[in-house]
Write a protein that holds these residues in place. Structure first.
Motif, PDB file in Angstrom:
ATOM      1  N   PRO A   1      39.824  36.070  19.422  1.00 43.44           N
ATOM      2  CA  PRO A   1      39.607  35.430  18.657  1.00 43.44           C
ATOM      3  C   PRO A   1      40.275  34.436  18.833  1.00 43.44           C
ATOM      4  O   PRO A   1      41.682  34.727  19.248  1.00 43.44           O
ATOM      5  CB  PRO A   1      39.003  36.157  17.564  1.00 43.44           C
TER       6      PRO A   1
ATOM      7  N   TRP B   1      40.450  37.659  13.045  1.00 40.74           N
ATOM      8  CA  TRP B   1      39.585  38.263  12.067  1.00 40.74           C
ATOM      9  C   TRP B   1      39.503  39.390  11.212  1.00 40.74           C
ATOM     10  O   TRP B   1      39.707  40.226  11.887  1.00 40.74           O
ATOM     11  CB  TRP B   1      38.426  38.272  13.130  1.00 40.74           C
TER      12      TRP B   1
ATOM     13  N   GLU C   1      33.853  38.861  10.252  1.00 44.99           N
ATOM     14  CA  GLU C   1      33.723  37.737  11.748  1.00 44.99           C
ATOM     15  C   GLU C   1      33.805  39.037  12.906  1.00 44.99           C
ATOM     16  O   GLU C   1      32.415  38.156  13.352  1.00 44.99           O
ATOM     17  CB  GLU C   1      35.481  37.407  11.599  1.00 44.99           C
ATOM     18  N   TYR C   2      33.448  39.554  12.776  1.00 43.92           N
ATOM     19  CA  TYR C   2      33.340  40.540  13.906  1.00 43.92           C
ATOM     20  C   TYR C   2      31.955  41.194  14.041  1.00 43.92           C
ATOM     21  O   TYR C   2      30.594  40.515  15.120  1.00 43.92           O
ATOM     22  CB  TYR C   2      34.142  42.076  13.957  1.00 43.92           C
TER      23      TYR C   2
ATOM     24  N   ILE D   1      45.003  41.791  13.828  1.00 40.70           N
ATOM     25  CA  ILE D   1      43.543  41.741  13.683  1.00 40.70           C
ATOM     26  C   ILE D   1      43.087  42.960  13.269  1.00 40.70           C
ATOM     27  O   ILE D   1      43.304  43.609  11.916  1.00 40.70           O
ATOM     28  CB  ILE D   1      42.119  41.468  14.462  1.00 40.70           C
TER      29      ILE D   1
END
Length: 257
Positions: A63, A67, A71-72, A177
């Motif tokens: 990304p 994230w 978002e994932y 992340i």
């Protein structure tokens, strides 16, 4: 067959095999689609099976921003839409379980299998908080006393000695992340999961203990728990034959259509 596709501006690697109802295999942190090779080889006899490298893992592009699980999950939603998949069966291990939980809480899924899934924020021991606050104090002092280059080298050395193995192995944005993801608690969305859900856990799992599974079993409306003896966080590898028998039994109703 290994393929690549641009999803939301990121080049993503995935493997698609078999025919029938669709199963998505979602790997854990620090892994890639290859972790599911033997599981996919078995399931592809009856299902259309996808295994995916999450962005930032395997051969998928990372990304461009930090994230979280949201978002994932949006990424998986986009992937499913692009592939025109309807009502998938999700099998998520560890971090992949996080995404499976959030996805199935707001999208129609046929069935969900959570394997040593993350999603319950761990109760931190005093030692953990001591390490966190010690690091913050050291960081503040080091940044005052040294140049930024020297300070970063000192802090990196401290992290290597004191961080978790996942943290040590993560690089760049993936490290940021990880910090965000591990602190996310998904208990509030678990009651919204409407599809039949099977929890498969290793008896000796120290990453996501069986106590987490029992919390999930209570919160997810239609959930059942199977604990595999003498196995840990990767019970689907350690007890592969047993794991596959349980999965096939759970999915039998779908196979009969």
């Amino acid at each position: 067959m290994i393929q690549s596709k641009n999803i939301n501006g990121l080049n993503i690697r995935f493997k698609k095999t078999g025919e029938g109802a669709t199963v998505l295999l979602l790997h854990g942190w620090g892994c890639d689609l290859n972790i599911f090779e033997r599981v996919q080889n078995e399931l592809e006899k009856t299902f259309q099976v996808y295994s995916i490298d999450f962005p930032g893992f395997g051969e998928s592009e990372p990304p461009k921003e930090i994230w979280g699980v949201e978002e994932y999950t949006q990424f998986i939603e986009s992937f499913i839409k692009t592939e025109n998949i309807k009502n998938p069966i999700l099998i998520g291990h560890s971090f992949g379980g996080r995404v499976s939980i959030l996805f199935s809480s707001r999208n129609k899924t046929e069935k969900v299998i959570l394997v040593g899934s993350a999603g319950v924020k761990p109760k931190r021991k005093l030692k953990y908080y001591f390490k966190v606050y010690t690091y913050k104090t050291i960081k503040r002092i080091v940044l005052l006393l040294f140049s930024s280059q020297k300070a970063n080298a000192i802090l990196e050395n401290y992290r290597k000695k004191n961080g978790s193995s996942d943290y040590q192995n993560a690089n760049g944005i993936i490290r940021d992340i990880l910090v965000k993801v591990v602190n996310e608690d998904l208990k509030h969305v678990m009651p919204k999961m409407k599809s039949p859900t099977l929890l498969i856990w290793g008896e000796n799992d120290t990453e996501t203990p069986v106590s987490d599974a029992k919390i999930m079993e209570k919160l997810i409306p239609d959930a059942g728990l199977v604990v595999l003896k003498n196995s840990g966080h990767y019970c689907f590898l350690e007890k592969r034959n047993e794991f596959l028998i349980i999965v096939n039994n759970f999915l039998t109703a779908k196979k009969e259509h």
